[in-house]
Design an enzyme around this catalytic site. Sequence first.
Site, PDB file in Angstrom:
ATOM      1  CG  ASN A  92    -121.355  36.678  -6.860  1.00 17.34           C
ATOM      2  OD1 ASN A  92    -122.490  36.999  -6.539  1.00 17.34           O
ATOM      3  ND2 ASN A  92    -120.871  35.493  -6.603  1.00 17.34           N
TER       4      ASN A  92
ATOM      5  CG  HIS B 132    -124.756  39.093  -1.560  1.00 17.79           C
ATOM      6  ND1 HIS B 132    -125.411  38.144  -0.813  1.00 17.79           N
ATOM      7  CD2 HIS B 132    -123.484  38.662  -1.701  1.00 17.79           C
ATOM      8  CE1 HIS B 132    -124.557  37.183  -0.478  1.00 17.79           C
ATOM      9  NE2 HIS B 132    -123.381  37.481  -1.006  1.00 17.79           N
TER      10      HIS B 132
ATOM     11  CG  HIS C  30    -123.394  30.059  -5.518  1.00 16.67           C
ATOM     12  ND1 HIS C  30    -122.656  30.038  -4.361  1.00 16.67           N
ATOM     13  CD2 HIS C  30    -123.751  28.766  -5.762  1.00 16.67           C
ATOM     14  CE1 HIS C  30    -122.581  28.787  -3.926  1.00 16.67           C
ATOM     15  NE2 HIS C  30    -123.251  28.002  -4.747  1.00 16.67           N
TER      16      HIS C  30
ATOM     17  NE  ARG D 241    -124.756  29.858  -1.036  1.00 20.06           N
ATOM     18  CZ  ARG D 241    -123.949  29.087  -0.319  1.00 20.06           C
ATOM     19  NH1 ARG D 241    -124.345  27.911   0.128  1.00 20.06           N
ATOM     20  NH2 ARG D 241    -122.735  29.497  -0.027  1.00 20.06           N
TER      21      ARG D 241
ATOM     22  NE  ARG E 183    -127.886  30.252   1.647  1.00 23.00           N
ATOM     23  CZ  ARG E 183    -126.816  29.907   2.369  1.00 23.00           C
ATOM     24  NH1 ARG E 183    -125.876  30.796   2.620  1.00 23.00           N
ATOM     25  NH2 ARG E 183    -126.702  28.698   2.852  1.00 23.00           N
TER      26      ARG E 183
ATOM     27  CD  GLU F 115    -119.631  31.559  -7.439  1.00 25.00           C
ATOM     28  OE1 GLU F 115    -120.246  31.327  -6.382  1.00 25.00           O
ATOM     29  OE2 GLU F 115    -118.862  32.507  -7.575  1.00 25.00           O
TER      30      GLU F 115
ATOM     31  CB  THR G 210    -118.393  29.546  -0.911  1.00 23.60           C
ATOM     32  OG1 THR G 210    -119.612  29.804  -1.604  1.00 23.60           O
ATOM     33  CG2 THR G 210    -117.820  28.219  -1.364  1.00 23.60           C
TER      34      THR G 210
ATOM     35  CD  GLU H  91    -113.334  32.324  -8.548  1.00 28.57           C
ATOM     36  OE1 GLU H  91    -113.769  32.159  -9.711  1.00 28.57           O
ATOM     37  OE2 GLU H  91    -113.878  33.048  -7.699  1.00 28.57           O
TER      38      GLU H  91
ATOM     39  CG  HIS I  31    -115.061  34.074  -0.610  1.00 24.31           C
ATOM     40  ND1 HIS I  31    -115.139  34.586   0.652  1.00 24.31           N
ATOM     41  CD2 HIS I  31    -116.222  33.422  -0.825  1.00 24.31           C
ATOM     42  CE1 HIS I  31    -116.297  34.244   1.182  1.00 24.31           C
ATOM     43  NE2 HIS I  31    -116.976  33.540   0.311  1.00 24.31           N
TER      44      HIS I  31
HETATM   45  N1  PXP Z   1    -115.876  33.331  -6.256  1.00 21.42           N
HETATM   46  C1  PXP Z   1    -116.511  32.256  -5.765  1.00 21.42           C
HETATM   47  C2  PXP Z   1    -116.160  30.924  -6.324  1.00 21.42           C
HETATM   48  C3  PXP Z   1    -117.502  32.386  -4.771  1.00 21.42           C
HETATM   49  O1  PXP Z   1    -118.132  31.301  -4.297  1.00 21.42           O
HETATM   50  C4  PXP Z   1    -117.839  33.682  -4.311  1.00 21.42           C
HETATM   51  C5  PXP Z   1    -118.930  33.865  -3.303  1.00 21.42           C
HETATM   52  O2  PXP Z   1    -120.116  33.378  -3.770  1.00 21.42           O
HETATM   53  C6  PXP Z   1    -117.162  34.777  -4.879  1.00 21.42           C
HETATM   54  C7  PXP Z   1    -116.178  34.568  -5.823  1.00 21.42           C
HETATM   55  C8  PXP Z   1    -117.490  36.182  -4.487  1.00 21.42           C
HETATM   56  O3  PXP Z   1    -117.203  36.390  -3.143  1.00 21.42           O
HETATM   57  P1  PXP Z   1    -117.659  37.752  -2.474  1.00 21.42           P
HETATM   58  O4  PXP Z   1    -119.130  37.828  -2.586  1.00 21.42           O
HETATM   59  O5  PXP Z   1    -117.176  37.606  -1.058  1.00 21.42           O
HETATM   60  O6  PXP Z   1    -116.963  38.855  -3.216  1.00 21.42           O
END
Ligand code: PXP
Length: 240
Positions: free
Chosen positions: A9, A12, A45, A47, A51, A72, A103, A153, A194
């Site tokens: 992901n 960031h 994601h 959003r 953001r 996402e 999330t 998930e 997550h």
């Molecule tokens: N999976 C899902 C469905 C999420 O919403 C997120 C966060 O956006 C992640 C995985 C990744 O989480 P993290 O950034 O904490 O590794």
Amino acid sequence: MGTARLGINIDHVATVRNARGENYPSPLKAALLSQKYGADSITIHLREDRRHIVDQDLVEIRKKLKIPLNLEMAPTKQMLKIALKYKPAFVCVVPEKRKEITTEGGLNLKKNSNFLKKVIYELKRKKIRTSLFIEPSPKSVFNANKLGAECIEIHTGKICNLINKRKKYSKEFNKILNSVKYANNLGIEVHAGHGITFESAKILSKIKGIEEFNIGHFIIGESIFIGIKNCIKTFKKIIK
Ligand code: PXP
């Protein structure tokens, strides 16, 4: 079921870019480098408040990426329209609250049931693999199955937080384990994500039946110190 897949992901990277309003660091570059170093898919994601990832990121990454893109999205009409337009290989439906930092939990499958059914149906028709982001509980798995989900998930935020704080996590671990077993028995493919770090990935990968890990924040942070290549290689070794 073989080696678990690793989804990266890259939200960031966009967070850092947007902090200065510049056009770098580039999420597209992060996506392509992750692909080069062994990521099995890339997650973004989009959003509602844009953001981090913005629409242009989705357009560029969708165009250039060879491995599957996992979008996402909140279960809203606007996001469904976007998903159907850009047709990512995968969609993960997640709850979204404007004020949350991240999330915070799984979907409320009861409250949203009619629209979630529609989302799953419409995306399936376009051959988009769709998963629902849910709490680690057999009840959530039952409800996801009732909605016609082929993938779920599991939100691993709670267990990862306990592991980080050196607290007892066995109760949470068993909840995840039972949810995975139940989902596998129903023929549902299970993913997890997550808050996952190297340490929590080691613990979670003991659960057979999780086919995909989606990891973001820790990877982007740790890449500052050891680089994205080393981060991906280390995670791949852990989850294999
Ligand atoms: N999976 C899902 C469905 C999420 O919403 C997120 C966060 O956006 C992640 C995985 C990744 O989480 P993290 O950034 O904490 O590794």
